[in-house]
Design a protein around this motif. Structure first.
Motif, PDB file in Angstrom:
ATOM      1  N   VAL A  16     -45.968  25.097  -1.952  1.00 21.60           N
ATOM      2  CA  VAL A  16     -45.176  24.724  -3.124  1.00 21.60           C
ATOM      3  C   VAL A  16     -43.672  24.818  -2.826  1.00 21.60           C
ATOM      4  O   VAL A  16     -42.900  23.914  -3.147  1.00 21.60           O
ATOM      5  CB  VAL A  16     -45.535  25.623  -4.333  1.00 21.60           C
ATOM      6  N   ALA A  17     -43.264  25.918  -2.183  1.00 20.13           N
ATOM      7  CA  ALA A  17     -41.829  26.192  -2.011  1.00 20.13           C
ATOM      8  C   ALA A  17     -41.172  25.267  -0.984  1.00 20.13           C
ATOM      9  O   ALA A  17     -40.031  24.830  -1.175  1.00 20.13           O
ATOM     10  CB  ALA A  17     -41.631  27.650  -1.596  1.00 20.13           C
ATOM     11  N   PHE A  18     -41.883  24.966   0.098  1.00 19.35           N
ATOM     12  CA  PHE A  18     -41.271  24.201   1.191  1.00 19.35           C
ATOM     13  C   PHE A  18     -40.749  22.836   0.730  1.00 19.35           C
ATOM     14  O   PHE A  18     -39.555  22.540   0.901  1.00 19.35           O
ATOM     15  CB  PHE A  18     -42.263  24.064   2.357  1.00 19.35           C
ATOM     16  N   PRO A  19     -41.611  21.996   0.111  1.00 17.60           N
ATOM     17  CA  PRO A  19     -41.111  20.682  -0.327  1.00 17.60           C
ATOM     18  C   PRO A  19     -39.995  20.808  -1.364  1.00 17.60           C
ATOM     19  O   PRO A  19     -39.005  20.065  -1.306  1.00 17.60           O
ATOM     20  CB  PRO A  19     -42.347  20.015  -0.947  1.00 17.60           C
ATOM     21  N   LEU A  20     -40.127  21.767  -2.297  1.00 19.14           N
ATOM     22  CA  LEU A  20     -39.101  21.957  -3.328  1.00 19.14           C
ATOM     23  C   LEU A  20     -37.749  22.270  -2.698  1.00 19.14           C
ATOM     24  O   LEU A  20     -36.738  21.636  -3.001  1.00 19.14           O
ATOM     25  CB  LEU A  20     -39.507  23.102  -4.263  1.00 19.14           C
ATOM     26  N   LEU A  21     -37.753  23.258  -1.757  1.00 20.13           N
ATOM     27  CA  LEU A  21     -36.510  23.639  -1.091  1.00 20.13           C
ATOM     28  C   LEU A  21     -35.983  22.493  -0.239  1.00 20.13           C
ATOM     29  O   LEU A  21     -34.782  22.234  -0.178  1.00 20.13           O
ATOM     30  CB  LEU A  21     -36.736  24.888  -0.227  1.00 20.13           C
ATOM     31  N   ARG A  31     -33.473  21.767   8.814  1.00 22.91           N
ATOM     32  CA  ARG A  31     -33.466  22.803   9.850  1.00 22.91           C
ATOM     33  C   ARG A  31     -34.762  23.617   9.773  1.00 22.91           C
ATOM     34  O   ARG A  31     -35.363  23.950  10.797  1.00 22.91           O
ATOM     35  CB  ARG A  31     -32.262  23.731   9.655  1.00 22.91           C
ATOM     36  N   ALA A  32     -35.181  23.934   8.548  1.00 24.11           N
ATOM     37  CA  ALA A  32     -36.424  24.683   8.347  1.00 24.11           C
ATOM     38  C   ALA A  32     -37.619  23.903   8.883  1.00 24.11           C
ATOM     39  O   ALA A  32     -38.482  24.433   9.589  1.00 24.11           O
ATOM     40  CB  ALA A  32     -36.617  24.994   6.863  1.00 24.11           C
ATOM     41  N   LEU A  33     -37.637  22.607   8.569  1.00 26.84           N
ATOM     42  CA  LEU A  33     -38.736  21.749   9.005  1.00 26.84           C
ATOM     43  C   LEU A  33     -38.795  21.696  10.531  1.00 26.84           C
ATOM     44  O   LEU A  33     -39.865  21.799  11.136  1.00 26.84           O
ATOM     45  CB  LEU A  33     -38.539  20.341   8.438  1.00 26.84           C
ATOM     46  N   GLU A  34     -37.609  21.579  11.128  1.00 24.34           N
ATOM     47  CA  GLU A  34     -37.514  21.532  12.587  1.00 24.34           C
ATOM     48  C   GLU A  34     -38.077  22.807  13.212  1.00 24.34           C
ATOM     49  O   GLU A  34     -38.846  22.766  14.170  1.00 24.34           O
ATOM     50  CB  GLU A  34     -36.038  21.398  12.968  1.00 24.34           C
TER      51      GLU A  34
ATOM     52  N   VAL B  48     -47.615  31.454   8.007  1.00 26.57           N
ATOM     53  CA  VAL B  48     -46.595  32.099   8.839  1.00 26.57           C
ATOM     54  C   VAL B  48     -45.625  31.054   9.394  1.00 26.57           C
ATOM     55  O   VAL B  48     -44.406  31.231   9.364  1.00 26.57           O
ATOM     56  CB  VAL B  48     -47.249  32.897   9.987  1.00 26.57           C
ATOM     57  N   ILE B  49     -46.171  29.943   9.878  1.00 24.50           N
ATOM     58  CA  ILE B  49     -45.309  28.894  10.436  1.00 24.50           C
ATOM     59  C   ILE B  49     -44.340  28.378   9.374  1.00 24.50           C
ATOM     60  O   ILE B  49     -43.142  28.194   9.638  1.00 24.50           O
ATOM     61  CB  ILE B  49     -46.174  27.743  10.988  1.00 24.50           C
ATOM     62  N   GLY B  57     -34.287  28.256   8.686  1.00 24.96           N
ATOM     63  CA  GLY B  57     -33.491  27.181   8.116  1.00 24.96           C
ATOM     64  C   GLY B  57     -32.517  27.662   7.058  1.00 24.96           C
ATOM     65  O   GLY B  57     -31.418  27.129   6.923  1.00 24.96           O
ATOM     66  N   PHE B  58     -32.899  28.676   6.289  1.00 27.69           N
ATOM     67  CA  PHE B  58     -32.115  29.021   5.107  1.00 27.69           C
ATOM     68  C   PHE B  58     -31.297  30.299   5.235  1.00 27.69           C
ATOM     69  O   PHE B  58     -30.412  30.547   4.440  1.00 27.69           O
ATOM     70  CB  PHE B  58     -33.024  29.114   3.880  1.00 27.69           C
ATOM     71  N   VAL B  59     -31.617  31.151   6.221  1.00 28.21           N
ATOM     72  CA  VAL B  59     -30.809  32.361   6.386  1.00 28.21           C
ATOM     73  C   VAL B  59     -29.828  32.153   7.538  1.00 28.21           C
ATOM     74  O   VAL B  59     -30.237  32.067   8.685  1.00 28.21           O
ATOM     75  CB  VAL B  59     -31.708  33.588   6.676  1.00 28.21           C
TER      76      VAL B  59
END
Lengths: 180, 161
Positions: A16-21, A31-34, B48-49, B57-59
């Motif tokens: 839920v959180a990943f696509p929203l963010l 960057r997170a996706l990478e 975990v991934i 990415g966010f911190v």
């Protein structure tokens, strides 16, 4: 009710959180996706091998062998074996949990499983080379020595914190017998 | 693909063939066990991934550095341990980061606690660890690891100033 599936709960939050963010903060999101993609690839290359290794371990290694080297009677040498096993270059920490679970089911004592997980986490051989390179041999070797010294008594405390029947092993698909 | 992964893959493949040559039935049992374990572990591993990606990415690393840098003493130790426990950064990346923290004036106390908590305590792993070893073991291990991190940090501090 069965115990809460932590893993499914965590996965649900991530899904839920990943696509929203990602949609809200495009740049950080990419960057997170990478980063996740990189870890996924890394996992694909090593995870199947680790699982197969565990399967082979389950059918070929006899319970008596584990008990002999890591069981209640193994004493200080058993602790040394546990630390050395943990230091071997293998996967990241989450790969060690199923392995630890199986060691318990095959008769390893709790203290040794604690040592195995701890040394797997923070004094792995390849990592030590990086630590020496960046922080110097003095820092790295001191940290290694102190860590082992501190972990030995803590492992014994960990063992006392567990219920007496814990070494029967938590539920899991690994056979606890010889597998023959 | 890392060298470690390559070595492990080749070694396991060799073992698999050896096992196949010695006993076909046992080998198939082993593969079936491996597949069952895969089904059991996959949700946790995927979670975990995802979490690792979100953290990286966010911190921002600069924020990590400024929180622990400077003359923070015990406060720095607390910050470092807390951060190290929540964050998960692979040790290979943690050591260069630790070095940069030291260069920026973070204390040996903070940095050593940071490394140990970073690698030994994984709040992101708690679901997976509880699933494999039970919640009681998981929480005990993480709690005791925190104690270990603080003790090692204080010992390091007393030797290296």
């Amino acid at each position: 009710m069965r115990r809460l599936r932590w893993d499914l709960a965590a996965l649900a939050v991530v899904v839920v959180a990943f696509p929203l963010l990602f949609l809200t903060y495009r740049e950080r999101g990419s960057r997170a996706l990478e980063a996740s993609w990189k870890y996924l690839q890394e996992m694909l290359f090593i995870f199947p091998a680790v699982l197969v290794l565990m399967g082979l371990f389950a059918v070929w290694v006899r319970r008596e062998t584990v008990v002999k080297f890591l069981g209640k009677e193994s004493g200080l040498p058993g602790m040394v074996v546990a630390v050395l096993l943990g230091m071997l270059p293998t996967g990241p920490l989450y790969m060690a949990f199923p392995l630890a679970s199986m060691l318990l089911r095959k008769g390893a004592r709790v203290a040794n499983v604690f040592l195995f997980l701890s040394s797997w986490a923070c004094i792995k051989l390849p990592q030590e080379l990086v630590e020496i390179q960046f922080l110097g041999a003095r820092f790295a070797l001191l940290r290694l020595g102190f860590t082992v010294a501190v972990l030995l008594p803590l492992a014994l405390i960990a063992e006392r914190l567990m219920p007496a029947n814990f070494e029967e092993g938590p539920e899991g698909p690994w056979p606890s017998g010889n597998g023959c | 693909m890392s060298l470690t992964a390559l070595v492990v893959d080749v070694a396991v493949l060799a073992l698999l063939f050896l096992s196949l040559a010695r006993d076909k039935e046992k080998t198939f049992t082993a593969l079936r066990l491996a597949f069952n374990a895969l089904k059991r572990l996959l949700p946790g591993v995927l979670a975990v991934i995802g979490v690792i990606g979100l953290i990286l990415g966010f911190v921002p690393p600069q924020w990590v550095a400024s929180t622990m840098g400077g003359e923070r003493g015990m406060l720095g130790l607390a910050f470092a341990s807390l951060l190290g426990s929540v964050l998960f950064i692979p040790a290979i990346i943690a050591f260069p980061l630790a070095k940069s923290l030291l260069d920026m004036g973070a204390s040996v106390l903070s940095v050593s606690a940071f490394i140990t908590t970073l690698t030994m305590i994984g709040f992101v792993f708690l679901p997976l660890e509880s699933r494999e070893l039970g919640a009681r073991f998981a929480f005990s291990r993480n709690g005791l690891s925190l104690a270990a991190a603080l003790l090692v940090a204080i010992l390091m501090h007393s030797v290296l100033r």
